[in-house]
Write an enzyme that holds these catalytic residues in place. Structure first.
Site, mmCIF file in Angstrom:
data_model
loop_
_atom_site.group_PDB
_atom_site.id
_atom_site.type_symbol
_atom_site.label_atom_id
_atom_site.label_comp_id
_atom_site.label_asym_id
_atom_site.label_seq_id
_atom_site.Cartn_x
_atom_site.Cartn_y
_atom_site.Cartn_z
ATOM 1 C CD GLU A 1 -16.368 38.010 -13.064
ATOM 2 O OE1 GLU A 1 -16.552 37.297 -12.075
ATOM 3 O OE2 GLU A 1 -15.384 37.868 -13.812
ATOM 4 N N GLY B 1 -11.161 34.864 -20.225
ATOM 5 C CA GLY B 1 -11.355 33.736 -21.151
ATOM 6 C C GLY B 1 -10.862 32.456 -20.513
ATOM 7 C CB ILE C 1 -1.214 39.004 -17.088
ATOM 8 C CG1 ILE C 1 -2.004 39.293 -18.369
ATOM 9 C CG2 ILE C 1 0.086 39.753 -17.064
ATOM 10 C CD1 ILE C 1 -2.419 40.761 -18.504
ATOM 11 C CB VAL D 1 -5.396 40.246 -10.467
ATOM 12 C CG1 VAL D 1 -5.162 41.623 -11.058
ATOM 13 C CG2 VAL D 1 -5.978 40.357 -9.066
ATOM 14 C CE LYS E 1 -10.408 40.903 -12.859
ATOM 15 N NZ LYS E 1 -10.882 41.092 -14.224
ATOM 16 N N GLY F 1 -17.165 33.851 -22.972
ATOM 17 C CA GLY F 1 -16.819 33.414 -21.605
ATOM 18 C C GLY F 1 -15.959 34.420 -20.872
ATOM 19 C CB VAL G 1 -12.265 29.295 -15.062
ATOM 20 C CG1 VAL G 1 -10.830 29.123 -14.611
ATOM 21 C CG2 VAL G 1 -12.528 30.743 -15.466
ATOM 22 N N GLY H 1 -6.533 37.550 -15.539
ATOM 23 C CA GLY H 1 -6.554 36.261 -16.238
ATOM 24 C C GLY H 1 -5.198 35.597 -16.354
ATOM 25 C CG ASP I 1 -14.084 41.807 -12.650
ATOM 26 O OD1 ASP I 1 -14.125 40.753 -11.989
ATOM 27 O OD2 ASP I 1 -13.195 42.038 -13.499
HETATM 28 P P1 NDP Z 1 -19.033 30.204 -14.653
HETATM 29 O O1 NDP Z 1 -20.256 30.938 -14.267
HETATM 30 O O2 NDP Z 1 -18.816 29.826 -16.073
HETATM 31 O O3 NDP Z 1 -18.938 28.848 -13.789
HETATM 32 C C1 NDP Z 1 -19.304 28.781 -12.445
HETATM 33 C C2 NDP Z 1 -19.362 27.331 -12.014
HETATM 34 O O4 NDP Z 1 -19.644 27.277 -10.631
HETATM 35 C C3 NDP Z 1 -20.453 26.515 -12.720
HETATM 36 O O5 NDP Z 1 -19.954 25.228 -13.015
HETATM 37 C C4 NDP Z 1 -21.579 26.414 -11.684
HETATM 38 O O6 NDP Z 1 -22.305 25.214 -11.733
HETATM 39 C C5 NDP Z 1 -20.761 26.450 -10.401
HETATM 40 N N1 NDP Z 1 -21.534 27.037 -9.299
HETATM 41 C C6 NDP Z 1 -21.976 28.312 -9.198
HETATM 42 N N2 NDP Z 1 -22.636 28.469 -8.028
HETATM 43 C C7 NDP Z 1 -22.601 27.282 -7.401
HETATM 44 C C8 NDP Z 1 -23.102 26.810 -6.171
HETATM 45 N N3 NDP Z 1 -23.770 27.606 -5.338
HETATM 46 N N4 NDP Z 1 -22.857 25.525 -5.828
HETATM 47 C C9 NDP Z 1 -22.187 24.713 -6.669
HETATM 48 N N5 NDP Z 1 -21.674 25.093 -7.848
HETATM 49 C C10 NDP Z 1 -21.867 26.370 -8.199
HETATM 50 O O7 NDP Z 1 -17.814 31.076 -14.102
HETATM 51 P P2 NDP Z 1 -16.340 31.200 -14.707
HETATM 52 O O8 NDP Z 1 -15.792 29.848 -14.938
HETATM 53 O O9 NDP Z 1 -16.320 32.183 -15.799
HETATM 54 O O10 NDP Z 1 -15.587 31.892 -13.476
HETATM 55 C C11 NDP Z 1 -15.208 31.166 -12.345
HETATM 56 C C12 NDP Z 1 -14.358 32.026 -11.429
HETATM 57 O O11 NDP Z 1 -13.207 32.462 -12.135
HETATM 58 C C13 NDP Z 1 -15.049 33.314 -10.955
HETATM 59 O O12 NDP Z 1 -14.609 33.616 -9.657
HETATM 60 C C14 NDP Z 1 -14.533 34.363 -11.913
HETATM 61 O O13 NDP Z 1 -14.548 35.647 -11.378
HETATM 62 C C15 NDP Z 1 -13.120 33.882 -12.101
HETATM 63 N N6 NDP Z 1 -12.466 34.325 -13.316
HETATM 64 C C16 NDP Z 1 -13.106 34.160 -14.526
HETATM 65 C C17 NDP Z 1 -12.479 34.542 -15.679
HETATM 66 C C18 NDP Z 1 -13.134 34.397 -17.008
HETATM 67 O O14 NDP Z 1 -12.564 34.874 -17.985
HETATM 68 N N7 NDP Z 1 -14.289 33.737 -17.108
HETATM 69 C C19 NDP Z 1 -11.136 35.144 -15.646
HETATM 70 C C20 NDP Z 1 -10.548 35.243 -14.328
HETATM 71 C C21 NDP Z 1 -11.211 34.855 -13.217
HETATM 72 P P3 NDP Z 1 -23.217 24.809 -13.011
HETATM 73 O O15 NDP Z 1 -22.238 24.626 -14.139
HETATM 74 O O16 NDP Z 1 -23.883 23.551 -12.644
HETATM 75 O O17 NDP Z 1 -24.134 25.968 -13.225
HETATM 76 N N1 HSE Z 2 -15.013 39.226 -16.144
HETATM 77 C C1 HSE Z 2 -13.612 39.388 -16.008
HETATM 78 C C2 HSE Z 2 -13.105 40.302 -17.096
HETATM 79 C C3 HSE Z 2 -12.944 38.056 -16.114
HETATM 80 O O1 HSE Z 2 -13.824 40.555 -18.053
HETATM 81 O O2 HSE Z 2 -11.978 40.777 -16.984
HETATM 82 C C4 HSE Z 2 -11.474 38.108 -15.810
HETATM 83 O O3 HSE Z 2 -11.253 38.382 -14.470
#
Ligand code: NDP
Ligand code: HSE
Length: 439
Positions: free
Chosen positions: A193, A306, A139, A135, A208, A190, A17, A137, A204
């Site tokens: 979680e 995504g 929408i 909640v 939400k 991507g 994200v 993504g 998850d």
């Molecule tokens: P990722 O696992 O891809 O990214 C997590 C990031 O956080 C990484 O850059 C990681 O660092 C960093 N990180 C994790 N733990 C630590 C820590 N203890 N200290 C410092 N940095 C940390 O997650 P996403 O981008 O997929 O998701 C991010 C958030 O968005 C989550 O809360 C998720 O639930 C939410 N979300 C995700 C969606 C999706 O489709 N992916 C949709 C909607 C919400 P490093 O890169 O160095 O490992």
């Molecule tokens: N892991 C979550 C999903 C990301 O698949 O819906 C969006 O919140």
């Protein structure tokens, strides 16, 4: 006070994200800054591993592994939390708010579990906190509930709110992928979680639902209030049976519904008719039906996971908060999140008291008297049978028998299944899938 011409942001997390958001800002900077009325600058980004190879490269020195570099920087107005998980996310959010920083987060896990503490801290320190991306993504369903539907008494929410499980169910059905293969594909896209068991086991979706239901019903719904089942038990055979024999599709549903003085909140696989509005919500798409007493039923549909759709939702919050910072009103306007508990909802309904129709798959020895023994136990528990299907097997001694019931009370069904599962001719624990009309 003078308006700020540069709004500075500290990002926590630069994964799917975070990188999506960075790219979005690069591509649509003119449009975004025009909507804010000021420049938007990402100053620092917190990550765990500086050496990690990333799709998006940022200027030298922007990445850091020290949260202090963000939270103690007086130039940073807004902290974007895109890291996920309960800790250290909770500590970071609270710390930032106590230092007067406004928050945008996509983290449904931390919000749903630590809601009271987080919202109270935001109010106390007069900072904004927005979480559209938490909640569904891309929408804008939080905004719809908070603003668009605000004058209504919401009566129900039915939603497919997890993209990963919806994607897996589709790949298993249409492309005959195994559960493992489909999950791997979701991870590569991507969608999942960091810990994908949260997607699979329904947590998850429960995170939400806790947020959606709390906002929609003006009633704090805790995670422990929600009955949660994931998709682990669903097989391709069940998906095919349901479609061929009953014209139904399997979806992981999040349900919140008011009945009298009680609120039902549950997440579980659900069989819905193929012509149901949510039946065509496939893959990583999410769909939510929200019904209000004046507006009627409204539907929200789009990509629920995504990096790009989620980045869009995060950026929409960021534009809103940045505009407020620019206009010196950030934290001044009481932002939605209900102010008092809804007196009409007295309690959360016990799962045992809900009523549904049930799809029950028994794996039994193919011999005389089996069906009548099962039917007798169901009858003794006031469960009436609507249809029965037994598919003759060429190999092995066990056979799947599927019984669909008329509406029955959950606790009666659970008690009956306990008895049936103990019978000597039952080979595997019975699979139960609830069947909903969904509106
Ligand atoms: P990722 O696992 O891809 O990214 C997590 C990031 O956080 C990484 O850059 C990681 O660092 C960093 N990180 C994790 N733990 C630590 C820590 N203890 N200290 C410092 N940095 C940390 O997650 P996403 O981008 O997929 O998701 C991010 C958030 O968005 C989550 O809360 C998720 O639930 C939410 N979300 C995700 C969606 C999706 O489709 N992916 C949709 C909607 C919400 P490093 O890169 O160095 O490992
Ligand atoms: N892991 C979550 C999903 C990301 O698949 O819906 C969006 O919140």
């Amino acid at each position: 006070m003078a308006e700020k011409s540069i709004i500075q942001v500290g990002m926590v997390g630069f994964g799917n994200v975070g990188q999506g958001l960075y790219r979005l800002l690069e591509k649509n900077r003119t449009l975004i800054e025009d909507k804010i009325g000021a420049q938007l600058k990402i100053k620092r980004i917190l990550v765990q591993d500086l050496a990690k190879v990333r799709e998006v490269t940022v200027p030298e020195g922007m990445l850091t592994t020290s949260y202090d570099d963000i939270v103690t920087d007086p130039d940073i107005d807004i902290v974007l939390e895109l890291m996920g998980g309960y800790e250290p996310a909770r500590t970071y959010l609270l710390d930032a708010m106590r230092r007067g920083k406004h928050i945008v987060t996509a983290n449904k896990a931390v919000l749903s579990v630590h809601w009271d503490e987080i919202i109270q801290t935001a109010r106390q320190h007069k900072v904004d906190i927005y979480f559209e991306a938490a909640v569904c993504g891309g929408i804008p369903v939080i905004q719809a509930i908070n603003d668009g539907l605000a004058p209504n008494n919401i009566t129900s929410i039915y939603g497919i709110v997890n993209g990963t499980t919806n994607f897996i169910l589709q790949k298993m059905t249409e492309e005959k992928k195994t559960f493992k293969e489909a999950l791997l594909m979701a991870q590569k896209k991507g969608l999942a979680e960091a810990d994908p068991t949260l997607d699979i086991n329904g947590m998850d979706a429960a995170h939400k639902l806790a947020i959606l239901a709390s906002l929609a019903f003006s009633k704090r719904v805790k995670i422990e209030d929600i009955y949660v089942e994931g998709i682990e038990g669903i097989t391709v055979q069940d998906i095919e049976f349901a479609r061929e024999e009953f014209g139904r599709v399997v979806k992981l549903f999040a349900i919140a519904e008011v009945e009298g003085e009680e609120l039902e909140v549950r997440v579980h696989p659900t069989l819905i008719p193929e012509d149901h509005l949510l039946a065509k919500v496939d893959g990583e798409y999410n769909g939510v039906l929200v019904t209000g007493d004046f507006v009627g039923t409204t539907m929200y549909y789009g990509l629920g996971a995504g990096k790009n759709p989620t980045a869009s939702a995060v950026m929409s919050d960021l534009i809103y908060v940045s505009r407020s910072v620019h206009d010196n009103v950030a934290g001044e306007i009481s932002n939605c999140w209900f102010l008092s508990d809804n007196p009409q909802i007295k309690r959360i309904k016990k799962m045992g008291d809900i009523k549904s129709r049930y799809y029950l798959k028994f794996n039994v020895v193919d011999q005389a008297g089996v069906l009548s023994a099962i039917a007798r136990i169901l009858g003794e528990h006031q469960i009436s049978i609507a249809s029965v299907i037994q598919k003759e097997q060429k190999k092995g001694d066990k056979v799947p028998v599927v019984i669909v019931t008329y509406e029955a009370v959950e606790k009666n069904v659970q008690e009956a299944l306990k008895k049936i599962n103990g019978l000597p001719f039952v080979r595997e624990e019975t699979l139960l899938i609830r069947m909903e009309r969904g509106e």
